[in-house]
Motif scaffolding. Sequence first.
Motif: not given
Length: 287
Positions: A164-172, A235-239
């Motif tokens: 999940i975190t790798e996906l959201e890093t990729h999206l960012h 930091q890039q995709s916070p809750w």
Amino acid sequence: MKIDPNDYRVQADEKVDLAQRPTKVEPVYDCKKEYKKMLKAFVNELHDLQHLHYASNHQAVLLIFQGMDTAGKDGAIRHVMSGVNPQGCQVFSFKQPSTEELEHDFLWRTIKCLPERGRIGIFNRSYYEEVLVVRVHPELLQAQGFSDEAIADHAIWGERFKSITELETHLHNNGTRVIKFFLHLSKKEQRERFLDRIDEPEKNWKFTLADIQERSHWDDYMRAYESCLSATSTQQSPWFVIPADDKKNARLIISQIVVDALNDLNMSYPKVSAERHKELLKLRKQL
């Protein structure tokens, strides 16, 4: 009262203890009239920002809403985004996976629904269900092709957090800003809202036996959410943990966070070249 999004943000690498996070805070509005006035101002600002976002066609925004039953996800989406042009907004609600979806990896069904550039995507529940509901009910992994040995190995949750975190890093990195909201509801308030669904005929359709069954796993869900929030807020995709016992207050807090996120994109309308400007002047004369 000014709304500071940092009061609700889960910092990267923070170990979340939901018992220390309030489900209700002092309202940012004094009365119902002021609430409506504040919400309308936010809705109008979001309308303008979304129009600019659509015109700039440079980035995408993904808003993810998670929470226990009755936490107010539907209402928050409906009220906060009420002024957004449907042309620039995409809303998806993820329920129980279909047979086809179960034949793919756990991210597949949501990846298909990611927003395009210039659009705001809204996930009412999301791929996070796979580390929440499925973690509370690990037997669901059998339908995904996992062996009993793999299910018994708790390493699967760490692997999914990493995916999940790798996906959201990729999206960012590729122009999609991901913002995630956990609507933090108390067990007592959930009971009151369930009773409303039973006592008010127009709400009866919202209540099922499954609601009661899931409520019995409350503590397991809280532990699953704590692990999830701790592992996947970056930091890039916070809750953001939103106190949800007061629906009106929650909507205003969410509105402020979304407005701030859009303003941070530093958007601008496309510039018209000198050649295009001349062309427009010629076309104008033909009208």
